[in-house]
Every structure is written in structure tokens, then in C-alpha cells.
Scaffold this active site. Structure first.
Site, short mmCIF file in Angstrom:
data_model
loop_
_atom_site.label_atom_id
_atom_site.label_comp_id
_atom_site.label_asym_id
_atom_site.label_seq_id
_atom_site.Cartn_x
_atom_site.Cartn_y
_atom_site.Cartn_z
CG HIS A 134 -3.40 -9.63 -53.20
ND1 HIS A 134 -5.05 -9.67 -52.56
CD2 HIS A 134 -2.85 -9.92 -52.42
CE1 HIS A 134 -4.39 -8.77 -51.47
NE2 HIS A 134 -2.97 -8.79 -50.80
CD GLU A 135 0.99 -11.86 -52.24
OE1 GLU A 135 1.46 -10.51 -52.34
OE2 GLU A 135 -0.19 -12.08 -51.37
CG HIS A 138 0.49 -6.42 -52.01
ND1 HIS A 138 -0.15 -5.34 -51.55
CD2 HIS A 138 -0.06 -7.35 -51.57
CE1 HIS A 138 -1.66 -5.75 -51.00
NE2 HIS A 138 -1.24 -7.18 -50.92
CG HIS A 144 -4.40 -5.25 -47.98
ND1 HIS A 144 -3.54 -5.68 -46.89
CD2 HIS A 144 -4.83 -6.43 -49.15
CE1 HIS A 144 -2.96 -7.20 -47.40
NE2 HIS A 144 -2.68 -7.47 -47.90
#
Length: 243
Positions: A134-135, A138, A144
Site C-alpha cells: 500500500h505504501e 503511494h 486512495h
């Protein structure tokens, strides 16, 4: 935008709120930083090529997390295996992401590429395959899924149930400054679970599609097919499946 404003760092209060008990090890709440809030920033993915990693090569450096480096590299390899993105350990490059052990449960990443040092903090609550993935999403420039301008067609967001420090991660963006890549993805690695960043005993998000669920990123183990196509489209990956 002037050169000076581009390199101005916006001081952003970051709060990654981890609930106690069974959810105590999950990614939860505010987890992304922006070097500057500007029209360059989209809410499904970055808008301009200048904010993407040049040639799809992410330069990184470890300054801690000695015992988690193998796991982090496995996550990087998962991305590389499915896209044209590659990860290269830093030698003397000026633009790179510093991966380090954040304070307690603090997890966040600077968005996209800048030609100077960026941060990827992996505190105790972010040391699972899914949370790291997930990170890194980014870092690549993905925002998101619940911030898409069309999100209200797919989910219900209960703002009153969201912890104050995480409200920004649920802000819906407008179509006139957002390029949406692909269809809404309930299973995306970039979407929050239905109780993430919640106040005690409440739900922050519910699905509108019968049978769909929202699962915390920390419990996931791979990019979805739509995640992969979004990255390939964002970086215009040659020979890869794109939208």
C-alpha cells in the site's frame, strides 16, 4: 507554478491511528504525505509525468528496518514482476525514497517522485506484505481509491465516524482536476477497510455493491488486476496490459 513553490514543503500533521486489540497491527488512518498541495496532484493517481519516477525506476535507501528488508524487497519484486517498475538501491542519486523505522505505529509515504530525499516510514503497524505494498503504491503515485470523484457511486463514507487525523484520506476530489484511471476497485491495495480510522465501535465506509467487501490493506497479499493496469497505464509500460 514557480520553482520556489514547487520545492516548498508543506508541513502536514500525520496521524496513523492504530486501534487496540485484534486490529492493533493493521494499517489504519492517515498514511500519505504530499510535498506540496497543488493542481499537480490527482486523487486516483498523479497527473503529470514530472511527478512519476523517471523511466519507472524507483531509487531507494534503507536507514533502518534491518530485519524487514527481505520482506520489503519481496514486495518490490511483486510490483516489478507485474509492471515495468524497477527498484534500485541508491548510490549517489539525488531523488530517492528513504525507507526507515517510523515512530511507534506511524506509517506514511511521500507521494510520487521529487528530485530530492523522500520518506517512507514503516512503523510497527505497517510491517506486513499488504501494508508495505500500500505504501509503495503511494510512492509510485497512487492515491486512495476512496478519494475518486466517482466514489459515491460505489461506497458510503461516514465522515462523522472517522478520526479527525484521517479525514483528509477520505476527501473526494473533483473531476476538473482529477484523471481517474480505470474502474472503481473494491479490492484495490489502495482502498481502506470498512472500519479503518474509525472512532470506537463505528464503521467508516460501506459498499453499495451486494457481496463486495472492504478489507484492510494489511490483510492483503497482492496487487489486483486493476491495480496492475493502473500502474502500467500511469507509467505507460510498454508491452503491458493498460487501460
Amino acid at each position: 507554478m514557480t520553482t520556489m513553490s514547487f520545492f516548498t514543503v508543506l508541513s502536514v500533521a500525520v496521524c496513523l491511528c492504530i486501534e487496540a486489540g485484534v486490529e492493533g497491527s493493521r494499517l489504519n488512518g492517515r498514511d500519505m504525505l504530499m510535498q506540496e498541495e497543488s493542481p499537480l496532484m490527482e486523487r486516483n493517481a498523479l497527473k503529470y509525468d514530472s511527478r512519476l519516477w523517471p523511466d519507472g525506476v524507483v531509487i531507494y535507501e534503507f536507514t533502518s528496518l534491518r530485519f524487514y528488508r527481505k520482506l520489503i524487497k519481496r514486495v518490490m519484486q511483486h510490483i516489478a514482476d507485474n509492471t515495468c517498475i524497477t527498484f534500485k538501491e541508491r548510490t549517489n542519486e539525488k531523488g530517492y525514497v528513504n525507507i526507515y523505522n517510523g515512530k511507534l505505529f506511524t506509517c506514511f509515504a511521500d507521494m510520487g517522485y521529487y528530485p530530492f530525499k523522500q520518506r517512507l516510514s514503516l512503523g510497527l503497524g505497517c510491517r506486513s506484505f499488504g501494508a508495505i505494498l500500500h505504501e509503495l503504491g503511494h510512492v509510485l503515485g497512487l492515491y486512495h481509491e476512496q478519494q475518486r470523484p466517482d466514489r459515491d457511486d460505489y461506497v458510503i463514507v461516514y465522515k462523522d465516524n472517522i478520526q479527525t487525523g484521517a479525514l483528509r484520506d477520505y476527501e473526494k476530489r473533483f473531476e476538473n482536476n482529477t484523471r481517474v484511471i480505470g474502474p472503481f476497485d473494491y479490492d484495490s491495495i489502495m482502498i481502506y477497510g470498512e472500519t479503518d480510522a474509525r472512532k470506537s465501535g463505528s464503521v467508516t465506509m460501506k459498499v453499495k455493491k451486494p457481496g463486495a467487501t472492504l478489507v484492510n490493506a494489511s490483510l492483503k497479499h497482492e496487487l489486483t488486476a486493476l491495480d496492475i493496469k493502473k500502474i502500467n497505464t500511469l507509467y505507460n509500460c510498454p508491452g503491458k496490459d493498460k487501460f
